[in-house]
Design an enzyme around this catalytic site. Sequence first.
Site, PDB file in Angstrom:
ATOM      1  N   HIS B  64      -5.811  -3.196  -8.652  1.00 36.78           N
ATOM      2  CA  HIS B  64      -4.381  -3.066  -8.347  1.00 36.78           C
ATOM      3  C   HIS B  64      -3.686  -4.425  -8.372  1.00 36.78           C
ATOM      4  CE1 HIS B  64      -4.476  -4.289  -4.025  1.00 36.78           C
ATOM      5  NE2 HIS B  64      -5.663  -3.697  -3.984  1.00 36.78           N
ATOM      6  N   ASP B 176      -6.959  -9.999  -2.743  1.00 39.17           N
ATOM      7  CA  ASP B 176      -6.918  -8.537  -2.793  1.00 39.17           C
ATOM      8  C   ASP B 176      -5.624  -8.144  -3.486  1.00 39.17           C
ATOM      9  OD1 ASP B 176      -6.812  -5.835  -2.263  1.00 39.17           O
ATOM     10  OD2 ASP B 176      -6.625  -6.053  -0.100  1.00 39.17           O
ATOM     11  N   GLU B 210      -1.198   0.088  -4.413  1.00 41.94           N
ATOM     12  CA  GLU B 210      -2.393   0.500  -3.688  1.00 41.94           C
ATOM     13  C   GLU B 210      -2.240   0.248  -2.206  1.00 41.94           C
ATOM     14  OE1 GLU B 210      -6.339   0.198  -1.755  1.00 41.94           O
ATOM     15  OE2 GLU B 210      -4.848  -1.371  -1.932  1.00 41.94           O
ATOM     16  N   GLU B 211      -1.594  -0.859  -1.859  1.00 39.61           N
ATOM     17  CA  GLU B 211      -1.549  -1.285  -0.449  1.00 39.61           C
ATOM     18  C   GLU B 211      -0.772  -0.345   0.458  1.00 39.61           C
ATOM     19  OE1 GLU B 211      -3.494  -3.264   0.683  1.00 39.61           O
ATOM     20  OE2 GLU B 211      -4.013  -4.750  -0.832  1.00 39.61           O
ATOM     21  N   HIS B 321      -5.702  -9.373   3.858  1.00 35.31           N
ATOM     22  CA  HIS B 321      -4.305  -9.100   4.210  1.00 35.31           C
ATOM     23  C   HIS B 321      -3.688 -10.207   5.064  1.00 35.31           C
ATOM     24  CE1 HIS B 321      -4.556  -4.489   3.371  1.00 35.31           C
ATOM     25  NE2 HIS B 321      -5.127  -5.216   2.437  1.00 35.31           N
TER      26      HIS B 321
END
Lengths: 352, 354
Positions: B64, B176, B210-211, B321
Amino acid sequence: METKSIKQWILDLCGLMSVSGSESYDENKLMELVRPFFDSVERDPVGNYLFLKKSRRENAPRLLLDTHYDEIGMMVREILEGGFVRITNIGGLDPRILPAAEVVLYGEKPVFGVIVSTPPHLQKPGESSKLQDVRDLLIDTGYTKETLEKILPIGSPVGYMPRYTELEGGELAGKSMDNKACGACVIKALSETDPDELAADVYVLFSAKEESSSTAGANVGAYRADPDYAMCIDVNLGKTPDVSKDETVELGKGISLTYGPVVSRKLTDRTAELCRNAGLNVQPYIATRSTGTNTVKIVLGRAGIPTVDVGLPLKYMHTYNEVLVLKDAEDLCRLVREFVCDARIAEEFRRG
Amino acid sequence: MDNLDLLKELCETFGPSGWEDPVKEKILEELGPLSRLVREDRAGNLILTVSGTDHSRKVMVSAHMDEVGFMVSGIEDGYLKFRTVGGIDPRVLCGRRVQILHDGRYVNGVIGSKAVHHQTEEERSQATKVKDMYIDIGSFEEGEDIPAAMCDYGTFLSEFVRFGEEDRMIKAKAIDDRLGCAILIELARELAKNHTMLPYDLYICFTRCEEIGYSGATVAASVIQPDIAVVLESTAVGDLAGTEDHARVAETGAGGVLSLVDRSTIYDEDLIRFALATGEKHGIPVQVKKWVSGGNDAGHIHKSGRGVRCLALSAPARYLHSPSTVICAQDYFCMRDLLSHMLQDLQISDFETR
């Protein structure tokens, strides 16, 4: 000759490492930056640097300008498996900004580190509302325990990673502008002042340990300088939306002058007048007890030194993104220049 | 070639869920002439098709593009109020540098809150709530235009740093899942360079959102209808000093992580076995996740269309995150090489549904 900008002075001085108790860590760089503009410098037993710039006038009175040189930080307490480090605070850390912060551990060489945090994926319900005590936090260094033990002695100082960012309204954000931004203003002012212009012999005290419970720097520094009058220059709490106006001063509106029982009212009034004449805006600030700065230590340092307490507005104090307005720093620089050259004040406060 | 420049570039690119355009541009730029094989689907995913010898067989690999971030929800007295996009612990927000994208221009800011001197004893032990924070982008005169507006997007401002013993670690924002994006770009380049003809069509997908769980991958998978999907991700690890062994989740520096089960997927056993065997065969470290946590695009992909066999290969990443996510550089190369070998060794007939 092109003079160095206030922004560059701030970047140069604030970027040095000077966690309370470790003020001599970057001594060579500090001397390179500051020493050329002074006649002498001495380092005393509590870690102060006392710079002297002499006036060409005979029998000039003695003026002390105090700006503390130390900064808040941390200290290495324990080295653990996997190269994680336990720390203790040095000075009043803001506990809310620590998780995920970038730091530098100053061992035999600087070691980059990240303060650990627990990602949402691995948290227990309710965990994200609680703050951890600084003593329970770990720093991730990416070293093995064995190597780290060789290069990072227990007791090594730890500081925030120096990174400076400009904002949209002429602001600068970064670490330890409390209080080296004030130091930068003072040094810039004196670097641009000729000894013929000086109304007094000027002692600039880069005092040590202000952020620690000791505050020894101002006690000893004021004693050693033995001035006729003094100006204590420190950052002052900037107005933010979550704090009332009367507890703070505003950014972009010039320097602040503290009024209250500790400071010399007469010297404060003279300074205010000086600012008015020079067209500099002044924000009055009331401190009914201590000023929260070195002022009280200086006043008591040698049988009552008349002292004026000047503030540079700073938001988010004690974080790695303290914010000041460069225009305010320029104002402070101008005030210092006017103050050290003011013969009337110098004569009025010469001790009898 | 072991080079981390691509990863650095991607991590430092702005792309919160909902505003992935700068990441898309960066990916297309990095793909160079290969970008002509890319199409953008209606959900905004980028899909690069690598044709193989048998068009009836399809494999999807995905990563992503989006990262966690913010949206400006209002402006009060010149300060920006904001909401988080994706799961961000409020404790990694206070004091941070951020970037707001306003009118095509990046504006720097700092997340402010009350100075420690003004905090009450209680406030010092409690995390500040996001609703009590604000972004300070500087002060403005009355009547001056503020270079920010409601609905602007923001991300952390955080440099890519190599650190630790022999610079083996990396700290950055958005690892990420830009790490996954970087591996996919490297894969596309490698296949093109070697003129590799795979015995199936390979769909290299860069997905959106995605998050926030909306998952552009859902759309990509239902359009492609692959037989097999491999999701490249990053997984939270707890390999800190003092953590009990079973709760460490996985270890940084020990290779890519294969999930058995997470909060949205029970992964395909045959694919896990195949991945482990591929690692062993080629001497590439790979590990199995020891903890049930998180979820990723596989949760959407495996139940799309007629059903898809799914594998998640993740980088073990500390402090996910946050603006300071940390990985071991070696894990990136291990994942890249494992994926490459898996795709070349894959006998798709072994995965026929019986």
